[in-house]
Design a protein around this motif. Sequence first.
Motif, PDB file in Angstrom:
ATOM      1  N   GLU A 110       0.874  -1.175   0.000  1.00  0.00           N
ATOM      2  CA  GLU A 110       0.000   0.000   0.000  1.00  0.00           C
ATOM      3  C   GLU A 110       0.908   1.221   0.000  1.00  0.00           C
ATOM      4  O   GLU A 110       1.727   1.386   0.911  1.00  0.00           O
ATOM      5  N   TYR A 158      -1.513  -0.983  -3.914  1.00  0.00           N
ATOM      6  CA  TYR A 158      -2.710  -0.193  -3.593  1.00  0.00           C
ATOM      7  C   TYR A 158      -2.287   1.251  -3.358  1.00  0.00           C
ATOM      8  O   TYR A 158      -1.310   1.515  -2.652  1.00  0.00           O
ATOM      9  N   LYS A 174      -2.946   4.696  -1.658  1.00  0.00           N
ATOM     10  CA  LYS A 174      -3.706   5.350  -0.576  1.00  0.00           C
ATOM     11  C   LYS A 174      -3.832   6.834  -0.922  1.00  0.00           C
ATOM     12  O   LYS A 174      -2.841   7.564  -0.963  1.00  0.00           O
ATOM     13  N   VAL A 195      -7.105   2.943  -1.870  1.00  0.00           N
ATOM     14  CA  VAL A 195      -7.507   3.030  -0.465  1.00  0.00           C
ATOM     15  C   VAL A 195      -7.910   4.471  -0.191  1.00  0.00           C
ATOM     16  O   VAL A 195      -7.144   5.403  -0.413  1.00  0.00           O
TER      17      VAL A 195
END
Length: 197
Positions: free
Chosen positions: A5, A43, A45, A69
């Motif tokens: 992430e 991912y 964020k 995210v």
Amino acid sequence: LDALEINLSCPNVDQGGLEFGVDPATAAAVITACRAVTDKPIYAKLSPNVTDIKPIAKAVEAAGAAGIVLINTVVGMSLDLNTRTPKLYRGTGGISGAAIHPIAVRFVYEARQAVKIPIIGVGGIDSIDDVLELMLAGADAVQVGHANAVDPQIMEKLIDQLPAALDKYGFETVRDVTHGLKKFPVSVAEWNEVQHD
Ligand SMILES: Cc1cc2nc3c(=O)[nH]c(=O)nc-3n(C[C@H](O)[C@H](O)[C@H](O)COP(=O)(O)O)c2cc1C
């Protein structure tokens, strides 16, 4: 480690945090650079401290993000009346918790309209209803931040409460929640017929 992430949206550093995530080109450049050095899912964020999340969400999707995210903390400020100084070190800083939940719902909903990749919803989850609300806005999964500091058992409790909550609101599976939002806007007359909490 199964996935990465990438935090493109931290408001609590002097430079190079929030700035990456508020512009589609710089957000995509970071994801492209990460994509080049790993095969693991990435991912992105993203930040709620933007006017329009859709171009940023599309840019990181196009750059190869496996998912998004949303949201990081909302920039706010709090002052101490006794000392007449800011309560946060940099004056402004990231606000989390219940106050930002409706903002998280909005950003997840708007990003859902813009991208096909999975969205992990986060922001102000204190209860199982908060979980379902973020998923109804279009989140495929959720994260819980601040509430863990209040109750370290919150994750187990939410997981335990999930089946009964799905039953209560008439969902057969968790996936049905993500795709369950009814079409809107409707006419004022139709709106007035629905009992809103
Ligand atoms: C003390 C604290 C530290 C955080 N640190 C990070 C971080 O290092 N990276 C990040 O992406 N988000 C960080 N966040 C943001 C949370 O992951 C989350 O996006 C945000 O707090 C909203 O969720 P919540 O209301 O459930 O806390 C932090 C939040 C808090 C309160």
